[in-house]
Design a protein around this motif. Structure first.
Motif, short mmCIF file in Angstrom:
data_model
loop_
_atom_site.label_atom_id
_atom_site.label_comp_id
_atom_site.label_asym_id
_atom_site.label_seq_id
_atom_site.Cartn_x
_atom_site.Cartn_y
_atom_site.Cartn_z
N GLU A 149 34.41 47.25 44.30
CA GLU A 149 35.54 46.96 43.41
C GLU A 149 35.81 45.46 43.33
OE1 GLU A 149 40.12 48.46 42.47
OE2 GLU A 149 39.05 49.20 44.24
N ARG A 150 35.65 44.77 44.44
CA ARG A 150 35.84 43.32 44.42
C ARG A 150 34.83 42.65 43.49
NH1 ARG A 150 36.75 41.81 50.85
NH2 ARG A 150 38.90 42.56 51.03
N ALA A 151 33.58 43.14 43.53
CA ALA A 151 32.55 42.57 42.66
C ALA A 151 32.88 42.84 41.19
CB ALA A 151 31.18 43.15 43.01
N VAL A 152 33.37 44.06 40.89
CA VAL A 152 33.76 44.40 39.53
C VAL A 152 34.89 43.48 39.05
CG1 VAL A 152 34.83 46.18 38.08
CG2 VAL A 152 33.00 46.79 39.67
N VAL A 153 35.87 43.28 39.90
CA VAL A 153 37.01 42.41 39.56
C VAL A 153 36.52 40.98 39.32
CG1 VAL A 153 39.13 41.37 40.44
CG2 VAL A 153 38.72 43.83 40.75
N PHE A 154 35.61 40.52 40.17
CA PHE A 154 35.07 39.16 40.00
C PHE A 154 34.39 39.02 38.64
CE2 PHE A 154 31.42 36.29 40.28
CZ PHE A 154 32.04 35.10 40.63
N MET A 155 33.51 39.96 38.30
CA MET A 155 32.79 39.87 37.02
C MET A 155 33.74 39.98 35.84
SD MET A 155 29.22 42.01 37.48
CE MET A 155 29.95 43.43 38.29
N ALA A 156 34.63 40.96 35.91
CA ALA A 156 35.55 41.20 34.79
C ALA A 156 36.46 40.00 34.55
CB ALA A 156 36.37 42.46 35.04
N ASN A 157 36.97 39.44 35.62
CA ASN A 157 37.89 38.32 35.48
C ASN A 157 37.17 37.04 35.05
OD1 ASN A 157 39.92 40.05 36.18
ND2 ASN A 157 40.23 39.23 38.23
N GLN A 158 35.86 36.99 35.25
CA GLN A 158 35.07 35.88 34.72
C GLN A 158 34.74 36.09 33.24
OE1 GLN A 158 33.67 33.05 36.46
NE2 GLN A 158 35.11 33.61 38.08
N SER A 159 35.09 37.28 32.74
CA SER A 159 34.71 37.63 31.37
C SER A 159 35.93 38.02 30.53
CB SER A 159 33.71 38.79 31.42
OG SER A 159 32.64 38.50 32.30
N GLY A 160 37.06 37.45 30.82
CA GLY A 160 38.25 37.68 30.02
C GLY A 160 39.21 38.70 30.57
N GLY A 161 38.88 39.33 31.67
CA GLY A 161 39.75 40.35 32.24
C GLY A 161 40.79 39.79 33.17
N LYS A 162 41.75 40.61 33.51
CA LYS A 162 42.80 40.23 34.45
C LYS A 162 43.02 41.37 35.44
CE LYS A 162 45.21 37.12 31.26
NZ LYS A 162 46.49 36.78 30.59
N LEU A 163 41.94 41.79 36.05
CA LEU A 163 42.02 42.91 36.98
C LEU A 163 42.62 42.46 38.30
CD1 LEU A 163 38.61 44.73 36.37
CD2 LEU A 163 40.76 44.89 35.11
N LYS A 164 43.18 43.43 39.02
CA LYS A 164 43.85 43.15 40.28
C LYS A 164 42.88 43.28 41.44
CE LYS A 164 47.76 44.73 43.11
NZ LYS A 164 48.83 45.75 43.25
N GLU A 165 42.93 42.30 42.32
CA GLU A 165 42.08 42.35 43.52
C GLU A 165 42.49 43.54 44.38
OE1 GLU A 165 39.02 40.63 46.00
OE2 GLU A 165 39.67 40.20 43.94
N PRO A 166 41.52 44.38 44.80
CA PRO A 166 41.88 45.56 45.60
C PRO A 166 42.35 45.18 46.99
CG PRO A 166 39.50 45.29 45.54
CD PRO A 166 40.07 44.27 44.60
N GLU A 167 43.19 46.01 47.55
CA GLU A 167 43.66 45.79 48.92
C GLU A 167 42.62 46.33 49.89
OE1 GLU A 167 47.45 47.57 49.43
OE2 GLU A 167 48.46 46.33 47.94
N ALA A 168 42.41 45.58 50.95
CA ALA A 168 41.45 46.01 51.96
C ALA A 168 42.02 47.19 52.73
CB ALA A 168 41.14 44.86 52.92
#
Length: 294
Positions: A149-168
């Motif tokens: 999920e962290r990797a998804v958030v990283f890619m998405a937010n580099q591509s116009g997204g504003k996803l929330k970093e998941p809690e560990a």
């Protein structure tokens, strides 16, 4: 009669003798008591360098303190979760940097718009379970879902997204370092109690077979995502023409490229295909691919 009279006389004949006898009657018991006390006290004392300073004796004296709940963390502590960027570089970049096999390129806002519209939960579900040409967890089954999920958030937010970093997730308590796992303990017990019915040569062969790595299994897990479809310039399994010049380089070079990663003209391969396979497992996968592509 004179002699008989002297035999019955007391040994104390003078006042001085009487005083001495009385003093002795007091002093002798007192001296005996003092000596006895000193003997008992010295028997209980422990000096430096004696048995009381041995590791066993010290441990015994400290045990009540050590038993108050203080524990040392085992060597195999909780897994340290990687950052989204680290997972991306190790596992996802091979396809998402190049757009191979239809993967949306990181930074391509247009390619990510429709996907971002599905919501974070759906994107993570697809990444964890796999979708179309992308294998589950990008081909690395050892990744934790939080890492994916962290990797998804990283890619998405580099591509116009504003996803929330998941809690560990809360780290699970580590297993005791001194106690083997149940399956391991069972295997050890079975091995120790099993009768030796095979010959020494059969036993040697069994040990050798147990040490072999299944190259096909490693390939299916870590390599098939790219080498099965020729993604990012990876030579397809069984494509003799593409494999021929690579095989000519020799196993040592192929092993090095597979283990350390390789940047070629047609694309790049991350170290160990983005997996956590051991060097021996990577070598076994290379052997499998080269044998199937000759």
């Amino acid at each position: 009669m004179s002699n008989a009279h002297h035999e019955h006389q007391s040994p104390i004949r003078t006042p001085k003798q009487l005083i001495a006898a009385v003093a002795a009657g007091f002093l002798v018991p007192i001296i005996c008591i003092v000596l006895l006390v000193q003997y008992v006290a010295n028997a209980e004392k422990v000096g430096a360098g004696s048995d009381g300073q041995t590791p066993e004796a010290i441990a015994t004296r400290l045990r009540p303190v050590a038993d108050e709940g203080f524990t040392m963390a085992g060597a195999s502590g909780p897994k340290q979760l990687q950052t989204g960027e680290a997972v991306y570089k190790a596992v996802c970049a091979a396809c998402h940097d190049t757009g191979a096999a239809g993967a949306p390129k990181t930074g391509d806002n247009g390619a990510w718009t429709a996907r971002l519209g599905q919501g974070q939960a759906k994107l993570v579900e697809n990444a964890v379970n796999g979708i179309r040409a992308m294998p589950a967890k990008g081909g690395n089954p050892d990744l934790d879902e939080v890492e994916v999920e962290r990797a998804v958030v990283f890619m998405a937010n580099q591509s116009g997204g504003k996803l929330k970093e998941p809690e560990a997730k809360a780290a699970a308590p580590a297993a005791s370092a001194g106690a083997p796992a149940a399956s391991e303990a069972g295997a050890q017990t079975a091995s120790a109690t099993a009768p030796l019915t095979s010959s020494p040569s059969q036993q040697s062969k069994a040990v050798a077979d147990a040490g072999k790595v299944d190259g096909k299994k490693v390939y299916d897990t870590a390599c098939a995502a790219c080498h099965g479809a020729g993604i990012a310039g990876a030579p397809k399994l069984g494509d003799k023409e593409n494999w021929a010049p690579r095989i000519k380089q020799g196993n040592a070079t192929l092993y090095e490229h597979a283990i350390k990663g390789f940047q070629g003209k047609a694309g790049m391969m991350p170290a160990k295909g983005g997996s956590s396979a051991s060097d021996e497992e990577v070598k076994a996968a290379v052997d499998y691919m080269t044998a199937a592509s000759k």
